[in-house]
Scaffold this motif. Structure first.
Motif, short mmCIF file in Angstrom:
data_model
loop_
_atom_site.label_atom_id
_atom_site.label_comp_id
_atom_site.label_asym_id
_atom_site.label_seq_id
_atom_site.Cartn_x
_atom_site.Cartn_y
_atom_site.Cartn_z
N TYR A 159 -13.11 -15.03 -62.27
CA TYR A 159 -14.39 -15.50 -62.82
C TYR A 159 -14.22 -16.01 -64.24
O TYR A 159 -14.74 -17.08 -64.60
CB TYR A 159 -15.40 -14.34 -62.77
CG TYR A 159 -16.63 -14.56 -63.60
CD1 TYR A 159 -17.54 -15.58 -63.29
CD2 TYR A 159 -16.89 -13.75 -64.72
CE1 TYR A 159 -18.68 -15.78 -64.07
CE2 TYR A 159 -18.03 -13.95 -65.49
CZ TYR A 159 -18.92 -14.96 -65.17
OH TYR A 159 -20.03 -15.17 -65.93
N ARG A 160 -13.48 -15.28 -65.07
CA ARG A 160 -13.32 -15.69 -66.47
C ARG A 160 -12.47 -16.96 -66.59
O ARG A 160 -12.59 -17.69 -67.57
CB ARG A 160 -12.69 -14.55 -67.26
CG ARG A 160 -13.62 -13.33 -67.38
CD ARG A 160 -13.07 -12.26 -68.29
NE ARG A 160 -14.00 -11.12 -68.39
CZ ARG A 160 -13.76 -9.93 -67.86
NH1 ARG A 160 -12.63 -9.70 -67.20
NH2 ARG A 160 -14.65 -8.96 -67.98
N LYS A 161 -11.64 -17.20 -65.60
CA LYS A 161 -10.84 -18.43 -65.60
C LYS A 161 -11.61 -19.62 -65.01
O LYS A 161 -11.09 -20.73 -64.97
CB LYS A 161 -9.55 -18.22 -64.80
CG LYS A 161 -8.55 -17.29 -65.48
CD LYS A 161 -7.31 -17.10 -64.63
CE LYS A 161 -6.30 -16.19 -65.32
NZ LYS A 161 -5.09 -15.94 -64.47
N GLY A 162 -12.84 -19.36 -64.54
CA GLY A 162 -13.66 -20.43 -64.01
C GLY A 162 -13.34 -20.81 -62.58
O GLY A 162 -13.81 -21.85 -62.10
N VAL A 163 -12.58 -19.96 -61.86
CA VAL A 163 -12.22 -20.28 -60.48
C VAL A 163 -13.38 -19.99 -59.54
O VAL A 163 -13.65 -20.75 -58.61
CB VAL A 163 -10.97 -19.47 -60.06
CG1 VAL A 163 -10.62 -19.74 -58.58
CG2 VAL A 163 -9.79 -19.81 -60.96
N ILE A 164 -14.10 -18.89 -59.76
CA ILE A 164 -15.20 -18.48 -58.89
C ILE A 164 -16.44 -18.21 -59.72
O ILE A 164 -16.37 -18.03 -60.94
CB ILE A 164 -14.84 -17.22 -58.07
CG1 ILE A 164 -14.50 -16.05 -59.01
CG2 ILE A 164 -13.72 -17.50 -57.08
CD1 ILE A 164 -14.28 -14.73 -58.31
N ASP A 165 -17.57 -18.17 -59.05
CA ASP A 165 -18.83 -17.82 -59.69
C ASP A 165 -19.79 -17.33 -58.61
O ASP A 165 -19.58 -17.58 -57.42
CB ASP A 165 -19.43 -19.03 -60.42
CG ASP A 165 -20.45 -18.61 -61.48
OD1 ASP A 165 -20.71 -17.39 -61.60
OD2 ASP A 165 -21.00 -19.50 -62.15
N GLY A 166 -20.83 -16.62 -59.03
CA GLY A 166 -21.81 -16.12 -58.08
C GLY A 166 -22.89 -15.34 -58.78
O GLY A 166 -22.81 -15.07 -60.00
N SER A 167 -23.88 -14.93 -58.05
CA SER A 167 -25.04 -14.27 -58.63
C SER A 167 -24.73 -12.91 -59.24
O SER A 167 -25.49 -12.41 -60.07
CB SER A 167 -26.13 -14.12 -57.56
OG SER A 167 -25.62 -13.42 -56.42
N ALA A 168 -23.60 -12.29 -58.84
CA ALA A 168 -23.27 -10.95 -59.35
C ALA A 168 -22.15 -10.98 -60.38
O ALA A 168 -21.81 -9.92 -60.93
CB ALA A 168 -22.88 -10.04 -58.19
N CYS A 169 -21.59 -12.14 -60.67
CA CYS A 169 -20.40 -12.20 -61.53
C CYS A 169 -20.68 -11.73 -62.96
O CYS A 169 -19.95 -10.91 -63.52
CB CYS A 169 -19.85 -13.63 -61.56
SG CYS A 169 -19.04 -14.14 -60.03
N SER A 170 -21.75 -12.25 -63.56
CA SER A 170 -22.06 -11.88 -64.94
C SER A 170 -22.35 -10.39 -65.07
O SER A 170 -21.88 -9.73 -66.00
CB SER A 170 -23.25 -12.70 -65.43
OG SER A 170 -23.61 -12.33 -66.74
N SER A 171 -23.10 -9.84 -64.12
CA SER A 171 -23.43 -8.41 -64.16
C SER A 171 -22.20 -7.54 -63.98
O SER A 171 -22.08 -6.47 -64.59
CB SER A 171 -24.46 -8.08 -63.07
OG SER A 171 -25.65 -8.80 -63.26
N LEU A 172 -21.27 -7.99 -63.15
CA LEU A 172 -20.05 -7.22 -62.87
C LEU A 172 -19.05 -7.29 -64.01
O LEU A 172 -18.46 -6.28 -64.40
CB LEU A 172 -19.41 -7.72 -61.58
CG LEU A 172 -18.10 -7.04 -61.15
CD1 LEU A 172 -18.38 -5.61 -60.68
CD2 LEU A 172 -17.42 -7.83 -60.03
#
Length: 456
Positions: free
Chosen positions: A95-108
């Protein structure tokens, strides 16, 4: 006087007579025995104390050894099965490398408001935890390792890919991604008149931040999730009351609705005690710890309704390949809720996989625990048709559950209908008609009995 004196002189000096000799001998023996007893007693006490000390030390050592072994086994099992921190670390790194994203990423990964609690994993590749997301309780599931596709096989284990989150590639347009989703769904669930509607549902879930656009990281997460049977089923049946809701995702980690009671019946005991409990006693224990019969009837009606949802549903037919009590739960209103749907697979996928499987006997044509086809010995290939439909397997799971404590006025009829249900065959020409008839009869019988109770 002479005898007494004689006795004294004899004992003191050297005068002898028969009576005095006997008396002196007895006196000497008594004196010796008393002296020996006093000498021997301390040695006996010391030996007794030494024996008790050795015995105590032995049993203490044995208890410490067994306790250490149990702790080691438990710890080894836990560290092998429960690797949530590794899963979170991998997901957040992507996620931090910008490979994936989603509704729970920021919270996790950023806010730490999505918390992984108790470990529920049964296989290292499938990480399962209770979780809390702010004020919402859920269940967090994560795929360990470079896992992307699930193939049909006896072990139902995921197949590893060379690279995780490699699709869609950079430069893929939204239209191209839609085509990818549509083609995948067509292969999974078969040709459906409303396949475009299912593809639209998938794309709406992929838009994690609900901004009306699907970014490349969101598309990569959605594509990875789409390979998982449970996520596909939650999207397909998102408007059905017995299917848990998909709350959020990040990569192939997803959060689903938590079910309050996670088994139809039974009681959990430590695994060490489980080894010593006879199977008959274990079954009796399971039956002891169940809701009242009207509540069991309501839960059972929910399972029959779920069978309807997946049997020729809106987006195709799904097969229940593990119909065990641990996969079904219920809420505080005693409405059935699915706990684990990973072994509910699209019929089209199962038929295709079985058609290509070689066999020497019927036992080679088994997928999961409950999806069985027969072996065509002339071709040495498995046939694609399942032996039993979902309803027959559901009735088998409910038989003991419903019959125990059933009201006497309906018990005979209930037993008759359950056995007729268990006798359904998947390849029967009249199967669909028989399926509908038996299912409706069972639901009607149960509803009539509980419709005027508070449990309804």
């Amino acid at each position: 006087m002479q005898i007494t004196d004689c006795a004294r002189s004899i004992c003191g000096v050297t005068v002898f007579c028969k009576v005095d000799v006997v008396r002196c001998a007895i006196f000497a023996m008594a004196k010796g025995l008393i002296s020996w007893a006093w000498l021997k007693k301390p040695y006996y006490i010391q030996a007794r104390i030494s024996y008790l000390r050795v015995k105590y030390l032995f049993f203490t050592w044995l208890a410490v050894f067994i306790s250490s072994w149990v702790v080691y086994v438990q710890y080894s099992s836990y560290t092998e099965l429960c690797r949530g921190h590794q899963c979170k670390s991998t997901i957040c790194d992507k996620y931090r490398k910008g490979v994936i994203d989603g509704s729970a990423c920021s919270s996790l990964c950023d806010k730490d408001t999505l918390y992984l609690g108790k470990c529920l994993s049964t296989k290292p590749n499938n990480q399962v935890y209770t979780g809390s997301w702010g004020d919402v309780e859920g269940v967090v599931k994560c795929q360990m390792g470079e896992v992307l596709h699930y193939e049909l096989g006896a072990e139902m284990e995921p197949r590893k890919e060379a690279t995780l989150f490699d699709k869609p590639t950079k430069g893929t347009s939204v239209e191209k991604f839609k085509e990818m989703v549509f083609s995948h769904l067509k292969a999974k669930v078969g040709e459906q008149a409303n396949l475009l509607d299912l593809a639209s549902l998938v794309l709406s879930v992929a838009d994690g931040n609900k901004d009306g656009h699907i970014s490349l990281p969101e598309a990569k997460s959605a594509w990875a999730l789409l390979q998982l049977n449970e996520v596909l089923l939650m999207i397909s049946l998102q408007d059905k009351e017995h299917t848990p809701r998909l709350l959020g995702f990040c990569g192939d980690l997803y959060v689903m609705e938590k079910v309050q009671y996670t088994s139809l019946y039974g009681i959990s005991v430590p695994w060490l005690l489980e080894l010593w409990i006879p199977s008959g006693v274990r079954r009796s224990m399971d039956q002891w710890f169940t809701p009242s019969w009207p509540r069991k009837a309501k839960i059972s009606i929910g399972l029959l309704e779920f069978v309807e949802d997946v049997f020729h549903g809106t987006f195709g037919n799904f097969l229940m390949c593990d119909v065990s009590a641990a996969n079904f739960g219920y809420n505080d209103k005693h409405d059935l809720k699915m706990v684990d749907m990973r072994r509910i697979v699209p019929e089209a996928s199962l038929r295709e996989a079985m058609r290509d499987r070689r066999c020497g006997e019927d036992g080679d044509c088994v997928y999961g625990a409950d999806c069985r086809t027969s072996c065509d010995l002339t071709k040495r290939r498995c046939t694609p048709e399942v032996v039993q439909p979902n309803l027959a397997k559901a009735c088998l799971a409910l038989k003991d559950y419903l019959l125990r404590g059933a009201p006497s006025e309906i018990r005979e009829e209930l037993e008759k209908q359950l056995y007729a249900c268990m006798g359904l065959k998947g390849a029967s020409d009249q199967m669909e008609m028989e399926h509908s008839l038996i299912l409706n009869n069972l639901k009607t019988l149960l509803w009539k009995k509980i419709s005027y109770t508070k449990d309804s």
